[in-house]
Design a protein around this motif. Structure first.
Motif, PDB file in Angstrom:
ATOM      1  N   THR A 181      -6.387   1.677 -11.817  1.00 30.03           N
ATOM      2  CA  THR A 181      -5.464   1.489 -10.274  1.00 30.03           C
ATOM      3  C   THR A 181      -4.599   0.687 -10.725  1.00 30.03           C
ATOM      4  N   SER A 182      -3.344   0.591  -9.998  1.00 24.22           N
ATOM      5  CA  SER A 182      -2.741  -0.584  -9.977  1.00 24.22           C
ATOM      6  C   SER A 182      -2.308  -2.141  -9.276  1.00 24.22           C
ATOM      7  N   PRO A 183      -2.420  -2.962 -10.087  1.00 26.85           N
ATOM      8  CA  PRO A 183      -2.674  -3.819  -9.825  1.00 26.85           C
ATOM      9  C   PRO A 183      -2.120  -3.979  -7.882  1.00 26.85           C
ATOM     10  N   LEU A 184      -0.383  -3.417  -7.654  1.00 27.98           N
ATOM     11  CA  LEU A 184      -0.316  -3.818  -6.377  1.00 27.98           C
ATOM     12  C   LEU A 184      -1.394  -3.142  -5.278  1.00 27.98           C
ATOM     13  N   ASN A 185      -1.746  -2.514  -6.040  1.00 24.57           N
ATOM     14  CA  ASN A 185      -2.761  -2.250  -4.631  1.00 24.57           C
ATOM     15  C   ASN A 185      -3.958  -2.932  -4.407  1.00 24.57           C
ATOM     16  N   SER A 186      -4.688  -3.475  -5.145  1.00 24.06           N
ATOM     17  CA  SER A 186      -5.749  -4.734  -5.228  1.00 24.06           C
ATOM     18  C   SER A 186      -4.621  -5.852  -4.230  1.00 24.06           C
ATOM     19  N   THR A 187      -3.720  -5.298  -4.555  1.00 28.41           N
ATOM     20  CA  THR A 187      -2.875  -7.115  -4.190  1.00 28.41           C
ATOM     21  C   THR A 187      -2.910  -6.436  -2.981  1.00 28.41           C
ATOM     22  N   ALA A 188      -2.486  -5.219  -2.150  1.00 29.18           N
ATOM     23  CA  ALA A 188      -2.332  -4.669  -1.166  1.00 29.18           C
ATOM     24  C   ALA A 188      -3.843  -4.921  -0.002  1.00 29.18           C
ATOM     25  N   TRP A 189      -5.011  -4.696  -0.665  1.00 33.93           N
ATOM     26  CA  TRP A 189      -6.052  -5.164   0.131  1.00 33.93           C
ATOM     27  C   TRP A 189      -6.189  -5.691  -0.019  1.00 33.93           C
ATOM     28  N   GLN A 190      -6.258  -7.224  -1.077  1.00 37.16           N
ATOM     29  CA  GLN A 190      -6.665  -8.441  -0.181  1.00 37.16           C
ATOM     30  C   GLN A 190      -5.656  -8.656   0.637  1.00 37.16           C
ATOM     31  N   LEU A 244       0.866  -1.174  -0.117  1.00 38.62           N
ATOM     32  CA  LEU A 244      -0.269   0.384  -0.157  1.00 38.62           C
ATOM     33  C   LEU A 244       0.842   1.330   0.287  1.00 38.62           C
ATOM     34  N   LEU A 245       1.607   1.141   0.484  1.00 42.15           N
ATOM     35  CA  LEU A 245       3.089   2.432   0.062  1.00 42.15           C
ATOM     36  C   LEU A 245       3.436   2.847  -1.114  1.00 42.15           C
ATOM     37  N   LEU A 246       3.898   1.666  -1.792  1.00 40.10           N
ATOM     38  CA  LEU A 246       3.334   1.651  -2.992  1.00 40.10           C
ATOM     39  C   LEU A 246       3.511   1.717  -3.969  1.00 40.10           C
ATOM     40  N   ALA A 247       1.527   1.412  -3.604  1.00 41.73           N
ATOM     41  CA  ALA A 247       0.607   1.638  -4.395  1.00 41.73           C
ATOM     42  C   ALA A 247      -0.449   1.924  -3.501  1.00 41.73           C
ATOM     43  N   PRO A 248      -0.432   3.718  -3.264  1.00 43.67           N
ATOM     44  CA  PRO A 248      -1.515   3.983  -2.169  1.00 43.67           C
ATOM     45  C   PRO A 248      -2.912   4.215  -3.304  1.00 43.67           C
ATOM     46  N   GLY A 249      -3.889   4.253  -2.251  1.00 44.04           N
ATOM     47  CA  GLY A 249      -5.359   4.751  -2.549  1.00 44.04           C
ATOM     48  C   GLY A 249      -6.205   4.251  -1.828  1.00 44.04           C
ATOM     49  N   ILE A 250      -7.110   4.040  -2.212  1.00 45.60           N
ATOM     50  CA  ILE A 250      -8.732   3.480  -1.200  1.00 45.60           C
ATOM     51  C   ILE A 250      -9.633   2.708  -2.946  1.00 45.60           C
ATOM     52  N   PRO A 251      -9.594   1.336  -2.723  1.00 45.32           N
ATOM     53  CA  PRO A 251     -10.330   0.337  -3.990  1.00 45.32           C
ATOM     54  C   PRO A 251     -11.838   1.065  -4.226  1.00 45.32           C
ATOM     55  N   LYS A 252     -11.949   1.376  -5.478  1.00 51.16           N
ATOM     56  CA  LYS A 252     -13.381   2.533  -5.694  1.00 51.16           C
ATOM     57  C   LYS A 252     -14.573   2.094  -5.744  1.00 51.16           C
ATOM     58  N   ARG A 253     -15.711   2.659  -5.126  1.00 55.48           N
ATOM     59  CA  ARG A 253     -17.265   1.941  -5.381  1.00 55.48           C
ATOM     60  C   ARG A 253     -16.778   1.276  -6.605  1.00 55.48           C
ATOM     61  N   GLY A 254     -17.666   0.168  -6.111  1.00 56.56           N
ATOM     62  CA  GLY A 254     -17.864  -1.173  -6.631  1.00 56.56           C
ATOM     63  C   GLY A 254     -16.922  -1.827  -7.106  1.00 56.56           C
ATOM     64  N   TRP A 255     -15.477  -2.009  -6.462  1.00 58.59           N
ATOM     65  CA  TRP A 255     -14.919  -2.661  -6.072  1.00 58.59           C
ATOM     66  C   TRP A 255     -14.247  -3.419  -5.057  1.00 58.59           C
TER      67      TRP A 255
END
Length: 306
Positions: A193-202, A71-82
């Motif tokens: 959206t960066s794939p790393l961000n999705s991986t981080a939140w998972q 999340l430090l490398l790819a910050p952000g919150i998942p978008k609505r709907g995701w």
């Protein structure tokens, strides 16, 4: 002039692009294969470095720090709907899979649990076919069976003890991870959206689900020395952040059956490390099974290509 030639000869254009596509696929496959190889070190690290009888603690410390790092490398919150999709994938790939994996490991011989896990490609094939999300060529189905047989020969011992709860946990974990792979492939990532961000939140969602299980399941002493700290860092940074980033990248780009066949490399790595580092003996049959499973995993990558 050049545009007219390209449009007039689409077959020639495809031939020019084919080597590039094949090279890209090979690179994705090789990178994704590193993940199960790293995961194959988990048994060695857990038994030799970590405090005993704290599986849920190890799971949380494997998932949450890795998620925060990504999340430090790819910050952000998942978008609505995701957000719900990301949380659901986190439960399937981490939050449910990890506890079921440890329950199976405690209640079953390692070989039995590995064989159930090796059936994951067959689960993905059945799931994709049932929902009409893709068809798998019969040759690839055959290689999946070959890989399962190879893992069975590699990991099974003469003494087989079956436990109903352990078998159920192994089956749930296998189906959970298989479903996660199929949905990861089908859903992809949100636009821009960066794939790393999705991986981080998972990883974070999965760790949050597991955390309440620590006081229920773990009963071993809580003591961290330099050796344990090194083990947790390995599991979190290499086995968590790096491995899952490579794994989910491959799961989004490669056919689901291909990526799941790479998972065969995890029990094979564990068996090889047990022989090399822990002095565990391997019989001739087990060595033959190792080769058969490796052949099934590698050969199964090719039939889907045109």
């Amino acid at each position: 002039m050049s545009e007219s030639r390209t449009s007039a000869h689409p077959t020639h254009a495809r031939r020019l692009l084919a080597p590039q596509a094949a090279s890209s696929t090979l690179g994705l496959t090789a990178a994704a294969a590193l993940a199960p190889i790293v995961w194959g070190t988990t048994y060695l690290v857990t038994t030799e470095f970590l405090p005993p009888d704290r599986p849920m603690t190890a799971s949380v410390l494997r998932a949450v720090p890795a998620g925060l790092l990504l999340l430090l490398l790819a910050p952000g919150i998942p978008k609505r709907g995701w957000r719900l999709k990301t949380a659901f994938l986190g439960v399937l790939n981490i939050g449910l899979f990890f506890p079921m994996l440890f329950v199976a490991a405690y209640r079953l011989p390692g070989g039995t649990a590995a064989v159930v896990g090796a059936a994951q490609p067959l689960v993905i094939i059945a799931m994709s076919t049932a929902f009409g999300w893709g068809r798998t060529r019969s040759l690839q189905v055959g290689w999946a069976f070959v890989a399962v047989i190879g893992v069975a020969l590699t990991t099974m011992s003469s003494t087989v003890r079956l436990d109903a709860i352990g078998l159920l946990a192994a089956a749930i974990g296998t189906v959970s991870m298989a479903t996660g792979i199929v949905l990861t492939k089908r859903w992809g990532v949100p636009p821009n959206t960066s794939p790393l961000n999705s991986t981080a939140w998972q990883l974070l969602f999965g760790g949050i689900v597991i955390a309440p299980l620590i006081p229920i399941v773990d009963d071993g002493p809580w003591a961290i020395d330099a050796q344990a700290a090194l083990g947790y860092v390995w599991l979190s940074v290499i086995g968590g952040a790096v491995a899952y980033a490579l794994w989910f990248r491959g799961a989004r780009s490669l056919p689901a059956t291909n990526i799941s066949l790479l998972g065969i490399l995890s029990p094979l790595t564990a068996a090889a490390l047990g022989w090399i580092a822990l002095g565990q003996n391997m019989t001739g049959v087990q060595c033959a099974g190792f080769g058969i499973a490796l052949l099934g995993s590698i050969a199964g990558q090719w039939p889907s290509r045109r």
